[in-house]
Design a protein around this motif. Structure first.
Motif: not given
Ligand code: ADQ
Length: 487
Positions: A127-138
């Motif tokens: 789910v995180v991989a589908a939501e996050a973009k390069s440079g985001d803070l997870v």
């Protein structure tokens, strides 16, 4: 660039009712602290919505609706009943929770739990991989999700991956009992930043790395602890979590709170109120505290009719048999004390087993002359800090366990106790109840200053500065590697 918070539970719980799905606010320290943060960042929160038999599309729809009032996005991770049993009740709550709270004899090291834990880390990472973009803070939270960072690295996600542990990190002799100790340490060292609550937790974590992963290199850089393991450098630090000071103070000072406090005072007929507020959990030391209060009443007759303990217990993990047993232990202890000392017009312990609305909780905090916060072990304990914030009249006394993370910051000002030491706890209760006004006020002023200065926004700021530092190091590390390659 956006901020994505990932935790086991979403800050709202989705419930299935006759008329369809509904949401209600979640509880617990993590929700209280992070909701305020995400609202400011207008980010997204990823987590399990609290039920497994609903249609994913319907869950997403009610969450979208709830997101409007929450002020940030809510993205569900769907778990099934087997996941819940193996990963949540099993690995998280029968292994990590007791072990990290120094209670290894309560652990059930069932290998099936480990398999379930690994599978669920993958589900979260999907789910995180589908939501996050390069440079985001997870920003991943807490002990249930230590392995999500590693799963995301394997998916080559180019986001900044950070982790914060809300519970204590145990010393090597205890941590070493975990059959999957190396895997857990390795997975934590896939994050760019690992945050712990206190210097003691940080020391324990670094000692475990030293002992169990000797190939990892540790060093201090600008006063920060860096661990280099395989291709990753991890900045590790202690970031004691705080509360949203203004939110508590504003409510505590409100006219509604004042009216409610006056009403409760009248009901208490001039007795001093000693307050305990805890989630139902064996780490919170509730039976020990009740025994100490019992001891105090036996030993110091001057406390009888002078002090009343109001013990609030929030239902939690109710389906787990151990928690049901704990509840009966607490109820037995309460009735023993009330049976032995109660008189017409005075019930020594008033016991509330329910989730109080926040406003009501704040009124109790303001009312209480003494707070008894005596966990056997606690990552931080926000109740101690919330109590200080709500003491707007400044007369309260905090009795605090030396094994709560909060003792590091509040040790000067609070009366520190060992929750296993019934006699000294009884002495501390007497001392607090009889303490004159001037020393009470002086100590509470110190406590409030500290809680106010190191609030939740200060915590986020310190954590994010470690994230920025890690990012800077990554960039300069990459440059110097490139330079090195060209020479
Ligand atoms: P918790 O174990 O949940 O949190 P704690 O820090 O004490 O423990 O927070 C409890 C929260 O629940 C408080 O914010 C309090 O206001 C709320 N609460 C308690 N009683 C309530 C009631 N009757 N009604 C409504 N709300 C109630 C975990 C770790 C802690 C760590 C926090 C934050 O176990 O050690 O401090 O995360 O990092």
């Amino acid at each position: 660039m956006s901020t994505i918070v990932v935790s086991n539970r979403l800050p709202v719980v989705v419930e299935s009712r006759k008329d369809g799905l509904r949401t209600r606010p979640g509880s617990g320290g993590l929700v209280t602290a992070l909701s305020a943060v995400l609202r400011r960042a207008k980010g997204r929160w990823i987590g399990w919505p609290g039920l497994f038999d609903a249609r994913p599309a319907s869950v997403r729809r009610v969450l979208k609706e709830a997101a409007k009032s929450e002020g940030h996005g809510l993205v569900p991770v769907h778990l099934d009943a087997d996941d819940y049993r193996g990963f949540y009740e099993g690995f998280s709550n029968e292994i990590v929770w007791p072990l990290f709270h120094d209670l290894p004899s309560r652990c059930n090291f069932d290998p099936d739990y480990w398999a379930s834990y690994l599978a669920v880390q993958e589900k979260f990472a999907d789910v995180v991989a589908a939501e996050a973009k390069s440079g985001d803070l997870v920003w991943v939270h807490d002990y249930q999700l230590m392995g999500v960072g590693q799963c995301l690295r394997e998916r080559k996600l180019r986001a900044r991956l950070c982790f914060f542990l809300h519970i204590p990190f145990p010393a090597p002799d205890i941590f070493a009992k975990l059959p999957w100790r190396t895997e857990i340490l390795q997975s934590l060292l896939r994050y760019d930043v690992v945050g712990l609550q206190t210097a003691r937790d940080l020391g324990n974590f670094l000692d475990c790395v030293k002992r169990l992963l000797p190939e990892a290199q540790q060093r201090l850089d600008d006063g920060r602890s860096i661990v280099a393991f395989e291709q990753q450098r991890t900045v590790c630090g202690a970031f004691p979590i705080g509360i949203d000071w203004n939110e508590f103070v504003d409510v505590a000072r409100s006219v509604t709170a004042e009216v409610r406090v006056a009403q409760l005072r009248e009901d208490m007929r001039g007795q001093q109120v000693v307050l305990g507020v805890d989630r139902l959990d064996y780490t919170k030391g509730i039976p020990d505290r009740l025994h100490a209060f019992h001891h105090a009443l036996r030993r110091y007759p001057e406390l009888r009719r002078k002090a009343t303990l109001i013990q609030v217990v929030v239902p939690s993990r109710e389906k787990v048999p151990e928690y049901a047993t704990l509840r009966s232990q607490i109820e037995r202890a309460v009735s023993q004390v009330n049976g032995e000392f109660g008189q017409p017009g005075w019930t020594p312990i008033q016991y509330l087993f329910r989730n109080l609305p926040r406003r009501e909780l704040i009124a109790y905090y303001r009312l209480a002359d003494v707070a008894l916060v005596t966990p056997l072990k606690d990552g931080m304990n926000l109740v101690a800090k919330e109590y200080c914030a709500c003491q707007v009249d400044g007369n309260g006394v905090l009795i605090l366990s030396e094994f709560a993370g909060a003792a590091d910051q509040l040790g000067v000002g609070a009366i520190l106790v060992n929750p296993y030491d019934r006699e000294r706890m009884a002495d501390a209760i007497r001392r607090a109840v009889l303490l004159p006004l001037d020393p009470r006020r002086a100590a509470m002023r110190r406590l409030r200053r500290r809680v106010r200065k190191e609030d939740v926004h200060h915590w986020v700021g310190r954590f994010l500065s470690a994230v920025a530092y890690a990012g800077g190091r990554r960039r300069s590390g990459a440059r110097s590697t490139r330079r090195g390659g060209g020479e």
